[in-house]
Enzyme design. Structure first.
Site, short mmCIF file in Angstrom:
data_model
loop_
_atom_site.label_atom_id
_atom_site.label_comp_id
_atom_site.label_asym_id
_atom_site.label_seq_id
_atom_site.Cartn_x
_atom_site.Cartn_y
_atom_site.Cartn_z
N SER A 165 0.84 -1.20 0.00
CA SER A 165 0.00 0.00 0.00
C SER A 165 0.88 1.25 0.00
O SER A 165 2.09 1.16 0.07
CB SER A 165 -0.90 -0.01 1.23
OG SER A 165 -0.11 0.16 2.40
N LYS A 166 0.23 2.38 -0.07
CA LYS A 166 0.95 3.67 -0.16
C LYS A 166 2.00 3.82 0.94
O LYS A 166 3.01 4.45 0.74
CB LYS A 166 -0.01 4.87 -0.03
CG LYS A 166 -1.44 4.61 -0.40
CD LYS A 166 -1.77 4.86 -1.84
CE LYS A 166 -3.14 4.30 -2.23
NZ LYS A 166 -3.43 2.93 -1.79
#
Length: 500
Positions: A256-257
């Site tokens: 994820s980010k």
RNA sequence: GCCCCUGUCGUCUAGCCCGGCCUAGGACAUCGCCCUUUCAAGGCGGCAACACGGGUUCGAAUCCCGUCGGGGGCGCCA
């Protein structure tokens, strides 16, 4: 030209955001498989989730896939004989086959409310059972269901699933897989709002589009038995399945980010080459049999092999991506390097919108030299500051230490003196002067060159001076938005500072 | 909670199906050396793994069982 055993695969993203590298890998594996087998690659947009799907996301998706170098033979933008390729445009198809299943008694209307279902699910969970639909509406006849519908009740359509038995299939990457039907409730195939549920729409689409191989993420394995049941109910031939493991971040949670860049779009902006990204993505769960790992798309097509794909999850390693990117950058011709670098240089204000031929030539040379060892193009302006920025009043500690020694003062003093009357400067002159200084002072090697480097660059490290000096001298004569100071100007500045 | 999958260097992996060729190979990262006026790049070399515990066997990374770790799934999301 269509043969009976033509291989057809598809990539079927939903347009709900920027394309994630995990999805990009799935697309790539499908594409590699299709291209290697001389098959057909289909792009299908799964936009039945009206809440989250957006048209602009579809455009981004198409743009990102094209940028990666993947092309499709059929899709929403290019058409094809099995269209339409957007699920929102295939609603009548889903309804037609749902009606057929209803007629044949293989599906039924369910009037349970979401609240009821949710409480049943919670109850099952609390008792430690798999939440499986109770089958409460199973025996409501079609006629009665229709009456209730026309009376205004809302109903979804469920597929009737046998209560006992085993669903088995051979997964190209996972091997034999089986599911116990006891753990599978009757799945919803059409929601009460009339939209098809994912599991149902995929089957209708894949079957009608003659998809022979379904290559997708591991998160779909448990959907597979439901889909197989649907193929069986509709009397369709089921495709071969292949489920790819997930892509994880460093801490073993889904990428994820938090972990860094995750969208294809972002990697492109950062100046990662498409070929490098594809090369890296292909190594997530797969590796070439032997030899060189720096591979272009066409080489990947030759080597790729689904049966060699690993079953366990892979952690995304930015370091290796960057290494591959460096390798791929190196393979690029100089003018291509400049072309790719220019947007970053312009954004940093180092190059104007129009370039004179001389500027272009100089930039091409500079980029070629400076891009060596750069992970991604976005780091280039930083590297260019070596040429463009000269701030002797802001030396860092390391640089300051270098010019503060006695021998450094001696070297610099001699150098300043020897260059004082000069109109021109170049590397040959520099080499000759340093030779003289060496002879006169007896100072040589690092003690000789390091202070001079600081004097000319205001930094403790950087390019080799035989590359640096010609570049700066030529650059100083060109009219860039931010002027490059010539060596003589630099020497003048440093000498006035040293006098203080 | 329940079901399923998975577990080789820090990371991606080869080997596992068809036990001995494995003192476990490669790549990234890391460390050192060489090259070089510094850094980087490049060249060379080093460190580093069969999750654990039981079996089976003359012999197990490879086969079996268990434990533990990780992941996925359990929607009128896709």
């Amino acid at each position: 030209m269509k043969t009976e055993n033509e291989i057809r695969v598809r990539f079927a993203p939903s347009p709900t955001g920027y394309i994630h590298v995990g999805n990009a890998r799935t697309a790539l594996f499908n594409w590699l498989f299709a291209r290697q087998k001389g098959g057909v690659f289909v792009l299908r947009v799964e936009d039945t989730d009206i809440e989250r799907s957006r048209e602009e996301y579809e455009r981004n998706l198409i743009q990102d896939l094209r940028w990666l170098g993947l092309d499709w033979d059929e899709g929403p933008d290019v058409g094809g004989k099995f269209g339409p390729y957007r699920q929102s445009e295939r609603l009548d198809l889903y309804h037609r086959y749902a009606a057929k299943l209803l007629e044949e008694g293989k599906a039924y209307y369910c009037f349970c409310t979401p609240e009821e279902l949710e409480s049943q699910r919670q109850a099952a969970l609390a008792e430690g059972r798999m939440p499986v639909y109770s089958g409460r509406c199973r025996n409501i006849s079609l006629d009665e269901a229709r009456r209730r519908l026309s009376a205004g009740e809302e109903g979804a359509i469920r597929l009737k699933v046998p209560e006992e038995g085993l669903i088995q299939f051979e997964d190209l990457v996972r091997g034999p897989v089986e599911f116990d039907l006891k753990l599978i409730g009757d799945p919803i195939i059409v929601r009460s709002n009339g939209m098809p549920a994912y599991n149902y729409a995929v089957v209708v689409d894949d079957a009608l589009m003659n998809i022979t191989h379904v290559i997708r993420g591991e998160d779909h394995v448990s959907n597979t038995p439901r889909q197989i049941l649907l193929y069986q109910a509709l009397g369709w031939k089921q495709p071969v399945f292949a489920h790819l493991s997930m892509v994880m971040g460093k801490d073993n949670t889904r990428l994820s980010k938090r972990h860094g860049a995750t969208s294809v779009d972002q990697f492109r902006r950062d100046g990662i080459l498409a070929e490098a990204l594809c090369n890296y993505l292909s190594f997530l769960g797969w590796s070439p049999p032997e030899g060189n790992e720096v591979l272009r798309l066409e080489e990947l097509v030759k080597l790729f092999d689904l049966s060699r794909v690993s079953r366990s999850a892979a952690i995304f390693d930015y370091e290796k991506l960057h290494w591959l990117n460096r390798q791929h950058i190196r393979l690029l011709p100089a003018e291509k390097k400049l072309e790719l670098a220019l947007p970053y240089l312009r954004e940093a204000g180092l190059a104007g919108p129009e370039l004179s031929p001389a500027q272009r030539e100089w930039l091409e040379k500079a980029v070629t030299i400076l891009v060596e060892g750069v992970d991604k193009f976005s780091e280039l302006p930083q590297k260019f500051s070596l040429l463009f920025d000269f701030e002797p009043e802001n030396l860092d500690q390391e640089a300051r230490d270098i010019i503060q020694t006695d021998s450094a003062r001696k070297v610099l003093g001699a150098f300043i003196q020897k260059t004082s009357g000069l109109k021109e400067f170049n590397y040959e002159l520099f080499a000759a002067l340093t030779g003289e200084i060496k002879k006169e002072t007896g100072i040589k090697g690092k003690d000789l060159f390091h202070p001079l480097r600081v004097a000319l660059t205001a930094r403790a490290s950087g390019l080799e001076l035989d590359k640096f000096i010609p570049l700066v001298e030529a650059g100083a004569k060109l009219d860039f938005p931010q002027r490059i100071k010539s060596c003589l100007e630099r020497i003048a500045e440093i000498s006035s500072i040293l006098r203080k």
